[in-house]
Design an enzyme around this catalytic site. Structure first.
Site, PDB file in Angstrom:
ATOM      1  N   HIS A 113     -14.110  -5.043  11.928  1.00 47.74           N
ATOM      2  CA  HIS A 113     -13.716  -3.735  12.472  1.00 47.74           C
ATOM      3  C   HIS A 113     -14.944  -2.942  12.888  1.00 47.74           C
ATOM      4  O   HIS A 113     -15.821  -2.685  12.065  1.00 47.74           O
ATOM      5  CB  HIS A 113     -13.021  -2.892  11.404  1.00 47.74           C
ATOM      6  CG  HIS A 113     -11.688  -3.409  10.976  1.00 47.74           C
ATOM      7  ND1 HIS A 113     -10.919  -2.765  10.029  1.00 47.74           N
ATOM      8  CD2 HIS A 113     -10.965  -4.488  11.360  1.00 47.74           C
ATOM      9  CE1 HIS A 113      -9.796  -3.427   9.852  1.00 47.74           C
ATOM     10  NE2 HIS A 113      -9.799  -4.490  10.640  1.00 47.74           N
ATOM     11  N   TRP A 120       2.972   6.489  12.259  1.00 54.08           N
ATOM     12  CA  TRP A 120       1.573   6.411  11.881  1.00 54.08           C
ATOM     13  C   TRP A 120       1.048   5.031  12.208  1.00 54.08           C
ATOM     14  O   TRP A 120       0.024   4.766  12.673  1.00 54.08           O
ATOM     15  CB  TRP A 120       1.350   6.646  10.367  1.00 54.08           C
ATOM     16  CG  TRP A 120      -0.107   6.529  10.043  1.00 54.08           C
ATOM     17  CD1 TRP A 120      -1.123   7.398  10.407  1.00 54.08           C
ATOM     18  CD2 TRP A 120      -0.764   5.460   9.352  1.00 54.08           C
ATOM     19  NE1 TRP A 120      -2.336   6.926   9.973  1.00 54.08           N
ATOM     20  CE2 TRP A 120      -2.150   5.741   9.319  1.00 54.08           C
ATOM     21  CE3 TRP A 120      -0.310   4.276   8.743  1.00 54.08           C
ATOM     22  CZ2 TRP A 120      -3.082   4.895   8.722  1.00 54.08           C
ATOM     23  CZ3 TRP A 120      -1.227   3.436   8.141  1.00 54.08           C
ATOM     24  CH2 TRP A 120      -2.615   3.742   8.131  1.00 54.08           C
ATOM     25  N   GLU A 125       2.374  -7.407  11.157  1.00 55.93           N
ATOM     26  CA  GLU A 125       1.896  -7.097   9.808  1.00 55.93           C
ATOM     27  C   GLU A 125       2.952  -6.413   8.941  1.00 55.93           C
ATOM     28  O   GLU A 125       2.870  -6.477   7.720  1.00 55.93           O
ATOM     29  CB  GLU A 125       0.599  -6.279   9.859  1.00 55.93           C
ATOM     30  CG  GLU A 125       0.750  -4.892  10.420  1.00 55.93           C
ATOM     31  CD  GLU A 125      -0.589  -4.161  10.541  1.00 55.93           C
ATOM     32  OE1 GLU A 125      -1.556  -4.771  11.006  1.00 55.93           O
ATOM     33  OE2 GLU A 125      -0.633  -2.993  10.154  1.00 55.93           O
ATOM     34  N   HIS A 185      -2.500 -10.600   8.895  1.00 56.66           N
ATOM     35  CA  HIS A 185      -2.979  -9.262   8.524  1.00 56.66           C
ATOM     36  C   HIS A 185      -4.007  -9.416   7.391  1.00 56.66           C
ATOM     37  O   HIS A 185      -3.757 -10.131   6.427  1.00 56.66           O
ATOM     38  CB  HIS A 185      -1.765  -8.470   8.042  1.00 56.66           C
ATOM     39  CG  HIS A 185      -2.022  -7.050   7.692  1.00 56.66           C
ATOM     40  ND1 HIS A 185      -1.242  -6.384   6.786  1.00 56.66           N
ATOM     41  CD2 HIS A 185      -2.950  -6.167   8.121  1.00 56.66           C
ATOM     42  CE1 HIS A 185      -1.676  -5.134   6.672  1.00 56.66           C
ATOM     43  NE2 HIS A 185      -2.710  -4.975   7.481  1.00 56.66           N
ATOM     44  N   GLU A 188      -8.123 -11.397  10.305  1.00 57.30           N
ATOM     45  CA  GLU A 188      -8.744 -10.078  10.128  1.00 57.30           C
ATOM     46  C   GLU A 188      -9.448 -10.065   8.770  1.00 57.30           C
ATOM     47  O   GLU A 188      -8.860 -10.420   7.752  1.00 57.30           O
ATOM     48  CB  GLU A 188      -7.641  -9.011  10.151  1.00 57.30           C
ATOM     49  CG  GLU A 188      -8.130  -7.605   9.918  1.00 57.30           C
ATOM     50  CD  GLU A 188      -6.981  -6.590   9.873  1.00 57.30           C
ATOM     51  OE1 GLU A 188      -5.829  -6.999   9.590  1.00 57.30           O
ATOM     52  OE2 GLU A 188      -7.237  -5.406  10.126  1.00 57.30           O
ATOM     53  N   TYR A 245      -5.917   6.439  13.974  1.00 58.11           N
ATOM     54  CA  TYR A 245      -5.818   5.236  13.160  1.00 58.11           C
ATOM     55  C   TYR A 245      -7.084   4.360  13.270  1.00 58.11           C
ATOM     56  O   TYR A 245      -7.576   4.116  14.365  1.00 58.11           O
ATOM     57  CB  TYR A 245      -4.576   4.398  13.554  1.00 58.11           C
ATOM     58  CG  TYR A 245      -4.709   3.049  12.918  1.00 58.11           C
ATOM     59  CD1 TYR A 245      -4.498   2.914  11.549  1.00 58.11           C
ATOM     60  CD2 TYR A 245      -5.195   1.961  13.633  1.00 58.11           C
ATOM     61  CE1 TYR A 245      -4.756   1.717  10.921  1.00 58.11           C
ATOM     62  CE2 TYR A 245      -5.444   0.761  13.002  1.00 58.11           C
ATOM     63  CZ  TYR A 245      -5.217   0.650  11.648  1.00 58.11           C
ATOM     64  OH  TYR A 245      -5.496  -0.517  11.018  1.00 58.11           O
ATOM     65  N   ASN A 264       0.825  -1.215   0.000  1.00 58.74           N
ATOM     66  CA  ASN A 264       0.000   0.000   0.000  1.00 58.74           C
ATOM     67  C   ASN A 264       0.859   1.265   0.000  1.00 58.74           C
ATOM     68  O   ASN A 264       1.676   1.472   0.893  1.00 58.74           O
ATOM     69  CB  ASN A 264      -0.878  -0.036   1.267  1.00 58.74           C
ATOM     70  CG  ASN A 264      -2.006   0.962   1.222  1.00 58.74           C
ATOM     71  OD1 ASN A 264      -2.251   1.594   0.197  1.00 58.74           O
ATOM     72  ND2 ASN A 264      -2.699   1.108   2.342  1.00 58.74           N
ATOM     73  N   ASP A 295      -6.040  -2.202  18.021  1.00 60.50           N
ATOM     74  CA  ASP A 295      -4.781  -1.973  17.298  1.00 60.50           C
ATOM     75  C   ASP A 295      -4.188  -0.632  17.723  1.00 60.50           C
ATOM     76  O   ASP A 295      -4.759   0.423  17.443  1.00 60.50           O
ATOM     77  CB  ASP A 295      -5.077  -1.972  15.787  1.00 60.50           C
ATOM     78  CG  ASP A 295      -3.810  -1.978  14.938  1.00 60.50           C
ATOM     79  OD1 ASP A 295      -2.710  -1.784  15.492  1.00 60.50           O
ATOM     80  OD2 ASP A 295      -3.938  -2.170  13.700  1.00 60.50           O
ATOM     81  N   ASP A 337      -6.116  -3.515   1.893  1.00 62.33           N
ATOM     82  CA  ASP A 337      -5.075  -3.254   0.890  1.00 62.33           C
ATOM     83  C   ASP A 337      -4.328  -4.531   0.497  1.00 62.33           C
ATOM     84  O   ASP A 337      -3.368  -4.473  -0.275  1.00 62.33           O
ATOM     85  CB  ASP A 337      -4.123  -2.136   1.333  1.00 62.33           C
ATOM     86  CG  ASP A 337      -3.636  -2.269   2.763  1.00 62.33           C
ATOM     87  OD1 ASP A 337      -4.226  -1.640   3.657  1.00 62.33           O
ATOM     88  OD2 ASP A 337      -2.664  -3.011   2.980  1.00 62.33           O
TER      89      ASP A 337
HETATM   90  O1  KDG Z   1      -1.464  -0.326   4.560  1.00 63.63           O
HETATM   91  C1  KDG Z   1      -1.494  -0.231   5.945  1.00 63.63           C
HETATM   92  C2  KDG Z   1      -2.658  -0.998   6.503  1.00 63.63           C
HETATM   93  O2  KDG Z   1      -2.690  -2.284   5.979  1.00 63.63           O
HETATM   94  C3  KDG Z   1      -2.608  -1.069   8.010  1.00 63.63           C
HETATM   95  O3  KDG Z   1      -2.606   0.211   8.546  1.00 63.63           O
HETATM   96  C4  KDG Z   1      -3.813  -1.837   8.509  1.00 63.63           C
HETATM   97  O4  KDG Z   1      -2.924  -1.959  10.748  1.00 63.63           O
HETATM   98  C5  KDG Z   1      -3.679  -2.380   9.888  1.00 63.63           C
HETATM   99  C6  KDG Z   1      -4.516  -3.523  10.217  1.00 63.63           C
HETATM  100  O5  KDG Z   1      -4.350  -4.039  11.313  1.00 63.63           O
HETATM  101  O6  KDG Z   1      -5.338  -3.910   9.404  1.00 63.63           O
HETATM  102 MG    MG Z   2      -2.684  -3.396  12.370  1.00 60.43          MG
END
Ligand code: KDG
Ligand code: MG
Length: 405
Positions: free
Chosen positions: A122, A405, A264, A314, A341, A159, A37, A212, A318
């Protein structure tokens, strides 16, 4: 059988994906996901320029040797771009092997270890109330595990929350450069325990919960959060801290019993070796796309199993449906599978380009018995959806200091 042609296909059916198509001289082909991504074109160029020429004429059945050739054979090994490129080749070769054998890939891995794959969805929201309404909807849909992320008051978004964005799974392409988001550890730490307290008060303990942190805390701050969350019985706390120093997780572990998940952004077993062997984590979240494919992730799972670490790949949107399918084959086999997930393949554009073997019901993924990975990619439809540059955001502390981030 020989590899006759390889196509690197970049398209954007709702968001950017890099797809590899390995075609044999007998007409059988395999597909792999190479999406990183925000860095999609780097992997596409790596494949096109440095990998594809080395594979033409090789026997696609030699999955292990080709993997070693691309990994060990490269002096500049590891890293997300290289490992995503290798992963796409590896997935495509397992797909071909399955099609030739007329067996789904999970049968080649060792067969089914379970009936279906438990997922976590989520629940996001701008307030605790909205986040918990979302949680209620997912419980009604049958989810057994849900991740909770909520906007932190005073930070205007954080986030995992939607903020002013469109649907979470869609490309955020209306910005030419990475957007910047603010972060305050103290505001976060003072707020998040209340989200989980209210979740338990409203829904009880029959639903498993995940959160997360996205690596924004130092190890001792993570330990502090872990202790605060202990009464709410999380399935795991994800990416509590960066693990560049793998000993960070021993610090967290010494202070809290909250189960820990990470991985991840890991590309190889070396990112996780001490975390696993010191038993400082409980779930490894490495994805098949970002860690070199099915071949190495199977070895990682076997290693993790020796130390009671479960796999929780993960599954963000994306990763393309090809990766999700590869992970479904892997998950249905892995003796130490934990949870996947998964937020579904919502968009019509996505479904017009990718077809996949997954059936989603009651919070579980079911896999059909199509040979290989069971996925397909409609090249013609995909030409309608051109690559669209898109960045992940960056984070700054309130005084302007750059943060994770
Ligand atoms: O591209 C970054 C994402 O895949 C990420 O931020 C997603 O942390 C993430 C998650 O747990 O799905
Ligand atoms: Mg994550």
């Amino acid at each position: 059988m020989k590899i006759a042609e390889i196509k690197v296909l970049v398209s954007s059916p709702g968001r950017n994906f890099v797809t590899l198509k390995v075609i044999t001289d007998e007409g059988v082909y395999g597909l792999g996901d190479a999406t990183v991504n925000g860095r999609e074109m780097a992997v596409a160029a790596y494949l096109e320029e440095h990998v594809v020429p080395c594979l033409i004429g090789r026997d696609p059945h030699q999955i292990e040797d080709i993997w070693q050739y691309l990994y060990k054979g490269a002096y500049w090994r590891k890293g997300p771009i290289t490992m995503a490129a290798i992963a796409a080749v590896d997935m495509a070769l397992w797909d071909i092997k399955g099609k030739v054998a007329d067996l789904p890939v999970y049968q080649l891995l060792g067969g089914k270890s379970r009936k279906h794959i438990t997922t976590y969805g989520h629940a996001n929201g701008e307030t605790i109330e909205k986040t918990l309404d979302h949680l209620g909807n997912l419980i009604e849909k049958g989810f057994k595990v849900v991740r909770l992320q909520c906007v932190i008051p005073g930070l205007g978004g954080t986030y995992g929350t939607l903020g002013k964005k469109k649907n979470y799974e869609e490309l955020q392409s209306d910005r030419p450069l990475p957007p910047e988001q603010p972060w305050s550890t103290s505001k976060y730490l003072n707020f998040i325990p209340d989200l989980f307290r209210q979740a338990r008060e409203r829904f009880g303990y029959n639903i498993q919960l995940v959160h997360d942190v996205h690596s924004r805390l130092t190890p001792i701050e993570s330990a502090q959060l872990g202790k605060l969350l202990e009464p709410y019985n999380l399935m795991f706390l994800e990416d509590a801290s960066i693990a560049d120093n793998q000993s960070n997780y021993q610090t967290i572990r010494q202070h809290t019993t909250v189960p820990l998940a990470i991985g991840e952004t890991f590309n190889t077993i070396w990112d996780a070796k001490e975390l696993i062997s010191n038993q400082s984590i409980d779930y490894l979240r490495t994805s098949i796309t970002h860690a070199g494919g099915i071949t190495p992730v199977k070895k990682m799972a076997n290693f993790a199993d020796l130390y009671n670490v479960k796999m929780a790949p993960h599954g963000a949107p994306d990763l393309s449906p090809i990766c999700h399918a590869a992970q479904a084959h892997f998950n249905i086999w892995a003796p130490n599978f934990g949870v996947q997930e998964f937020i579904g393949f919502g968009s019509d554009k996505l479904n017009s380009v990718f077809t996949h073997p997954l059936h989603f019901e009651n919070g579980f993924i079911y896999l059909n018995d199509k040979p290989g990975l069971g996925v397909d990619y409609n090249e013609e439809t995909a030409t309608n959806y051109k690559y669209n540059r898109s960045y992940l955001p960056v984070t700054r502390l309130e005084d302007g200091t750059l943060w994770y981030w």
